[in-house]
Design a protein around this motif. Sequence first.
Motif, mmCIF file in Angstrom:
data_model
loop_
_atom_site.group_PDB
_atom_site.id
_atom_site.type_symbol
_atom_site.label_atom_id
_atom_site.label_comp_id
_atom_site.label_asym_id
_atom_site.label_seq_id
_atom_site.Cartn_x
_atom_site.Cartn_y
_atom_site.Cartn_z
ATOM 1 N N TYR A 100 0.856 -1.196 0.000
ATOM 2 C CA TYR A 100 0.000 0.000 0.000
ATOM 3 C C TYR A 100 0.886 1.238 0.000
ATOM 4 O O TYR A 100 2.107 1.146 0.086
ATOM 5 C CB TYR A 100 -0.927 0.017 1.225
ATOM 6 C CG TYR A 100 -0.255 0.448 2.502
ATOM 7 C CD1 TYR A 100 0.476 -0.454 3.266
ATOM 8 C CD2 TYR A 100 -0.312 1.783 2.951
ATOM 9 C CE1 TYR A 100 1.122 -0.059 4.429
ATOM 10 C CE2 TYR A 100 0.334 2.183 4.117
ATOM 11 C CZ TYR A 100 1.044 1.262 4.851
ATOM 12 O OH TYR A 100 1.687 1.657 5.990
ATOM 13 N N GLY A 101 0.214 2.413 -0.110
ATOM 14 C CA GLY A 101 0.905 3.683 0.107
ATOM 15 C C GLY A 101 2.010 3.956 -0.893
ATOM 16 O O GLY A 101 3.149 4.171 -0.499
ATOM 17 N N GLY A 102 1.654 3.955 -2.179
ATOM 18 C CA GLY A 102 2.673 4.229 -3.188
ATOM 19 C C GLY A 102 3.470 2.972 -3.461
ATOM 20 O O GLY A 102 2.987 2.056 -4.105
ATOM 21 N N MET A 162 -5.195 3.127 1.556
ATOM 22 C CA MET A 162 -5.661 3.827 2.745
ATOM 23 C C MET A 162 -6.862 4.700 2.416
ATOM 24 O O MET A 162 -7.882 4.661 3.095
ATOM 25 C CB MET A 162 -4.554 4.731 3.275
ATOM 26 C CG MET A 162 -3.341 3.983 3.698
ATOM 27 S SD MET A 162 -3.763 2.842 5.018
ATOM 28 C CE MET A 162 -2.281 2.978 5.971
ATOM 29 N N ILE A 192 -12.856 11.805 -5.228
ATOM 30 C CA ILE A 192 -12.233 11.891 -6.553
ATOM 31 C C ILE A 192 -11.077 10.900 -6.655
ATOM 32 O O ILE A 192 -10.241 10.827 -5.752
ATOM 33 C CB ILE A 192 -11.693 13.315 -6.792
ATOM 34 C CG1 ILE A 192 -12.818 14.344 -6.593
ATOM 35 C CG2 ILE A 192 -11.074 13.438 -8.180
ATOM 36 C CD1 ILE A 192 -12.309 15.758 -6.353
ATOM 37 N N GLU A 193 -11.052 10.153 -7.758
ATOM 38 C CA GLU A 193 -9.980 9.161 -7.939
ATOM 39 C C GLU A 193 -9.656 9.092 -9.420
ATOM 40 O O GLU A 193 -10.554 8.988 -10.260
ATOM 41 C CB GLU A 193 -10.443 7.801 -7.394
ATOM 42 C CG GLU A 193 -9.611 6.601 -7.804
ATOM 43 C CD GLU A 193 -8.133 6.655 -7.398
ATOM 44 O OE1 GLU A 193 -7.856 6.834 -6.194
ATOM 45 O OE2 GLU A 193 -7.272 6.548 -8.305
ATOM 46 N N CYS A 194 -8.343 9.108 -9.734
ATOM 47 C CA CYS A 194 -7.949 9.191 -11.139
ATOM 48 C C CYS A 194 -7.787 7.829 -11.813
ATOM 49 O O CYS A 194 -7.572 7.771 -13.020
ATOM 50 C CB CYS A 194 -6.681 10.022 -11.281
ATOM 51 S SG CYS A 194 -5.259 9.261 -10.485
ATOM 52 N N ARG A 243 -9.232 1.568 -9.318
ATOM 53 C CA ARG A 243 -9.341 1.765 -7.876
ATOM 54 C C ARG A 243 -10.795 1.963 -7.471
ATOM 55 O O ARG A 243 -11.244 1.478 -6.435
ATOM 56 C CB ARG A 243 -8.516 2.984 -7.422
ATOM 57 C CG ARG A 243 -7.021 2.823 -7.632
ATOM 58 C CD ARG A 243 -6.497 1.639 -6.818
ATOM 59 N NE ARG A 243 -5.078 1.426 -7.030
ATOM 60 C CZ ARG A 243 -4.114 1.883 -6.197
ATOM 61 N NH1 ARG A 243 -4.426 2.555 -5.128
ATOM 62 N NH2 ARG A 243 -2.852 1.631 -6.462
ATOM 63 N N GLY A 268 -11.564 11.234 -11.939
ATOM 64 C CA GLY A 268 -10.995 12.502 -12.377
ATOM 65 C C GLY A 268 -9.770 12.847 -11.566
ATOM 66 O O GLY A 268 -9.323 12.058 -10.728
ATOM 67 N N ALA A 324 -7.948 15.344 -8.927
ATOM 68 C CA ALA A 324 -8.253 16.312 -7.875
ATOM 69 C C ALA A 324 -7.642 17.676 -8.167
ATOM 70 O O ALA A 324 -8.231 18.706 -7.829
ATOM 71 C CB ALA A 324 -7.744 15.788 -6.536
ATOM 72 N N THR A 351 -4.643 11.439 -1.685
ATOM 73 C CA THR A 351 -3.793 10.979 -2.783
ATOM 74 C C THR A 351 -2.405 10.702 -2.190
ATOM 75 O O THR A 351 -2.111 11.137 -1.084
ATOM 76 C CB THR A 351 -3.671 12.087 -3.853
ATOM 77 O OG1 THR A 351 -3.153 13.259 -3.208
ATOM 78 C CG2 THR A 351 -5.026 12.405 -4.473
ATOM 79 N N SER A 352 -1.550 9.969 -2.916
ATOM 80 C CA SER A 352 -0.217 9.677 -2.368
ATOM 81 C C SER A 352 0.757 10.817 -2.628
ATOM 82 O O SER A 352 1.816 10.640 -3.244
ATOM 83 C CB SER A 352 0.332 8.362 -2.938
ATOM 84 O OG SER A 352 -0.059 7.277 -2.137
ATOM 85 N N TYR A 369 -4.709 15.094 5.606
ATOM 86 C CA TYR A 369 -4.869 13.781 6.231
ATOM 87 C C TYR A 369 -3.563 12.981 6.223
ATOM 88 O O TYR A 369 -3.559 11.763 6.067
ATOM 89 C CB TYR A 369 -6.021 12.983 5.592
ATOM 90 C CG TYR A 369 -6.536 11.951 6.572
ATOM 91 C CD1 TYR A 369 -7.472 12.319 7.533
ATOM 92 C CD2 TYR A 369 -6.021 10.672 6.611
ATOM 93 C CE1 TYR A 369 -7.899 11.419 8.482
ATOM 94 C CE2 TYR A 369 -6.437 9.757 7.573
ATOM 95 C CZ TYR A 369 -7.367 10.138 8.501
ATOM 96 O OH TYR A 369 -7.778 9.243 9.468
ATOM 97 N N GLY A 370 -2.464 13.675 6.354
ATOM 98 C CA GLY A 370 -1.214 12.959 6.586
ATOM 99 C C GLY A 370 -0.489 12.499 5.337
ATOM 100 O O GLY A 370 0.299 11.571 5.387
ATOM 101 N N GLY A 387 4.304 7.321 5.297
ATOM 102 C CA GLY A 387 3.217 8.295 5.270
ATOM 103 C C GLY A 387 3.597 9.570 4.569
ATOM 104 O O GLY A 387 3.136 9.845 3.462
#
Lengths: 555, 555
Positions: B51-53, B177, B195-197, B201, B241, B243, B264-265, B322-323, B492
């Motif tokens: 996860y996370g990139g 996440m 929104i998700e590109c 996903r 799309g 963000a 987003t990452s 959000y971190g 993170g």
Amino acid sequence: MKDSRFRDVDIRAPRGNTLTAKSWLTEAPLRMLMNNLDPDVAENPKELVVYGGIGRAARDWACFDAIVASLESLETDETLLVQSGKPVGVFKTHADAPRVLIANSNLVPHWADWEHFNELDAKGLMMYGQMTAGSWIYIGSQGIVQGTYETFVEAGRQHYDGKLAGRWVLTAGLGGMGGAQPLAATLAGACSLNIECQQSRIDFRLRTRYVDEQADDLDDALARIARYTAEGKAVSIALHGNAAEILPELVRRGVRPDMVTDQTSAHDPLNGYLPAGWRWEDYRARSKREPQAVVKASKASMAEHVRAMLAFAEQGIPTFDYGNNIRQMAQEEGVANAFDFPGFVPAYIRPLFCRGIGPFRWAALSGDPQDIYKTDAKVKELIPDDAHLHRWLDMARERISFQGLPARICWVGLGLRAKLGLAFNEMVRSGELSAPVVIGRDHLDSGSVASPNRETESMQDGSDAVSDWPLLNALLNTASGATWVSLHHGGGVGMGFSQHAGMVIVCDGSDDAARRIARVLHNDPATGVMRHADAGYDIAIECAKSQGLDLPMIK
Amino acid sequence: MKDSRFRDVDIRAPRGNTLTAKSWLTEAPLRMLMNNLDPDVAENPKELVVYGGIGRAARDWACFDAIVASLESLETDETLLVQSGKPVGVFKTHADAPRVLIANSNLVPHWADWEHFNELDAKGLMMYGQMTAGSWIYIGSQGIVQGTYETFVEAGRQHYDGKLAGRWVLTAGLGGMGGAQPLAATLAGACSLNIECQQSRIDFRLRTRYVDEQADDLDDALARIARYTAEGKAVSIALHGNAAEILPELVRRGVRPDMVTDQTSAHDPLNGYLPAGWRWEDYRARSKREPQAVVKASKASMAEHVRAMLAFAEQGIPTFDYGNNIRQMAQEEGVANAFDFPGFVPAYIRPLFCRGIGPFRWAALSGDPQDIYKTDAKVKELIPDDAHLHRWLDMARERISFQGLPARICWVGLGLRAKLGLAFNEMVRSGELSAPVVIGRDHLDSGSVASPNRETESMQDGSDAVSDWPLLNALLNTASGATWVSLHHGGGVGMGFSQHAGMVIVCDGSDDAARRIARVLHNDPATGVMRHADAGYDIAIECAKSQGLDLPMIK
Ligand SMILES: NC(=O)c1ccc[n+]([C@@H]2O[C@H](COP(=O)([O-])OP(=O)(O)OC[C@H]3O[C@@H](n4cnc5c(N)ncnc54)[C@H](O)[C@@H]3O)[C@@H](O)[C@H]2O)c1
Ligand SMILES: NC(=O)c1ccc[n+]([C@@H]2O[C@H](COP(=O)([O-])OP(=O)(O)OC[C@H]3O[C@@H](n4cnc5c(N)ncnc54)[C@H](O)[C@@H]3O)[C@@H](O)[C@H]2O)c1
């Protein structure tokens, strides 16, 4: 903050074999903390400064008192946490866990610079732990003598066929570490010219016989050097002055030393390196008032200093950085080719690291020099065939005065460390030694440091900056049962440039101690062999095989 | 390197109570490593990405095989060292020591940036461990659902009197996440626009019921939001799309969400954040070919994204980071006031951290969901009076599908963690559970992380960047007998910006396990209370007192 850091008191560790704390596992860190602040050991003990610029043993005096109180009452299944010199918590663990866990001066990388550190330090939130200052295993200048001696000897082997008679070393800095240079050069058979800007430091080194004589001025110094090298005598000369002025002058005059290095506290431009033309008192006073201007002046002088070192190197004179980060500082000031001369580790020390060899040391908690002489003899008995080591032990006994609790340093590696540790534990058990001893090492060791301008400069695989290794070393020493374990940032080369770990283990003569010693004194140097084997060094891969290490990806 | 990182295989942890390894202490890390790479858990398991990139579970497939082999043969008094996803050594320790010690992605600060990391990564010398990817305690999106839920609920309490019906959250990123956001918003009672590109996903989140519906385009999305908020229904809407294009458009249109955030990452401009106007496939391809140009484009888009977030914040709309470090990236691109909106920790989470409360979790090694349902019931039984917690457990059971080994997350703090752990161990001993369970937590926890742009943003005493704390946490967990312990850098928020520690402990039903659990599940959250008490937080000081912590300098 300032006041809380000064106390007009002389600290001295208790001697003998009566416990102040509840066991030797807590008595040992207590005595070693106090020993770090012994006036015979520390550079400025009333301000808690042990060595290396502002390397401290505790954050302030209230913290010192609280650490002492915690150690006095700590049970054998409890662990004290120390955060940058402040005791922050006592937790229930178990008998085989360390009694003290220490983290000093660690900063999240993006903020890991002197500016941010100094801000936190001034607020009372941090302390600079250097390497063995904040981890309570500094043993005075002796600690560094052998390292410096090994370096000079190895340089002599590489460049002068092992013969240093009639040769001379040019260097600067006679502080806590640097003060070892004149003696190490003498032990290695060479003359030395040692520039130091504080007369008090020269006096201290004359008093303890680390330096032989002081010259009146540069002409006098050069005359003495000419005379002694001609006579083939290994005499060390101190010269009061500023390296940033004197080195360029030597270049201008066309003087040719046989070896050039430096141990001013260049890693800390705010507190450790006197700018050319300044007086020390003004430097210290202005550091507080106008830190930015001071750092600027200090780094500008370092640039001049390094330019002179480069000029010597260009003439083919062996020139090396002795781990104070002066090349980095000069580079930041525009000296693009500052790294054209090497650090001492890739040049002379790495082959030793590949076999887990490094600054192993021990101290007698009894305070009795006889205890150390007995361990000296035991080392010779157990390692009968190493003439170089025997010579070191003889010279050390003859020439090096103990400072604080008697201690001995001796560069040995994987295999021998555990063997010696178990033998010492046995000597405590049998009563041959009058009280327990502690065994530790510098953070500058084979498996315990990532420092790309020093210990891990020019690693064969390019992994200089990977600091997983010292972290694993600290975790494994904790898991193996060292008595105290520390993780520091910024030692030696300053904020941002290193991460490193320390460990100390007590030989109290018990079976439990023997089991821990066997694990810790094997695992600790083994992580160094592992790290160098992983980087592809043949010497390390062979050592790992001959010592039976289990390294899953090394076939 | 590239090939060694791809294998066309589906990994799935063994289930049931037959051992593959020599004990549950080594079977547990083996199953949890494999579980991290379960296709139902990981984002891109064939390339070892959890996860996370690019957060990986092992450095490459050869390393994965060697870790598995080492764990299968590891004895109960041995410890395996893992360096950035590579098994580097097996050492003799003792029964109460961790079985695995892990250090991932750690770099000496001066070199601790993506550029240097990527160079080492490409050479095969490193791996990005994120937080729970390289430390083998990721449990899929459920892990993050409760954290996000707690955050939305607390924001609702602070800004909307605890009523989120008829309100809507605007956010982006439906990755490992971020995919928890729509479900968490729904559980908290609010609508959300996500929104998700990457369509894949969105599909994944629709399939697992984490998001309710997908809009055709922005107009359609806004129409749905208008309808559902009017009806007071908590429905989550996905929108395909970018963000960096859609947020500025919403600002231009004068649309007013009730809460704005982002997942987003952004911490990884090279691999995790699609620049405006780009297609995902081109972004990935160009990342390899022309990394610098890609980073530049990505960060420029983040700056636009943050400008839009600032515009919402200026209108008084609760807006928080959000971190993912997007504010830092934007600031580096010239958005001087990027930090004008807060991070979610100081805004909503810190009061919990002061009591040692954080993302506590456990997983059933049996693979049997019934084991988790039984622990759910045990939690309710042991904590009878916490309605909020009971509501969470009910909703989690109803709405959250298990991914991989069944697991549960539940934010509890000092005191309750050890109580639950001992109860679970008892359930294993009695046979009520069909096999052992592991208990762990995210690195994002009360005492285990230093991350000045996220978990330790705006600490009361200014100690945001002091990373002694997570190092002490890891050392203490090692000394207390956790089953595996990890120290990571850069999770993170990316390289340079964080240092953090993980721990996992096995409940195998034995007395030894009970003793370790009592120590570890007390000491671990206690370091969090200690760290916040030291920073001066009253809640933490009171908690320390009521829980009887021994903090030498807190009176
Ligand atoms: N490689 C290693 O392991 C190793 C070993 C020893 C020392 N070092 C490094 O060497 C440096 C010295 O260590 P230390 O403990 O002796 O520090 P220290 O601060 O105790 O001593 C430094 C000395 O340099 C003198 N000095 C400062 N500026 C000067 C100048 N311009 N000209 C002449 N003298 C000057 C000071 O008066 C002081 O006596 C440190 O940076 C340390 O990290 C590295
Ligand atoms: N505070 C925390 O504890 C916490 C919790 C969760 C996530 N995070 C952070 O949030 C980020 C996301 O984590 P993740 O595990 O979901 O990462 P991920 O890489 O799995 O998912 C990121 C998603 O963002 C999408 N995306 C990238 N650029 C986009 C753009 N311009 N517009 C729309 N969508 C875009 C990607 O397609 C991907 O699906 C990370 O930076 C992570 O560190 C922090």
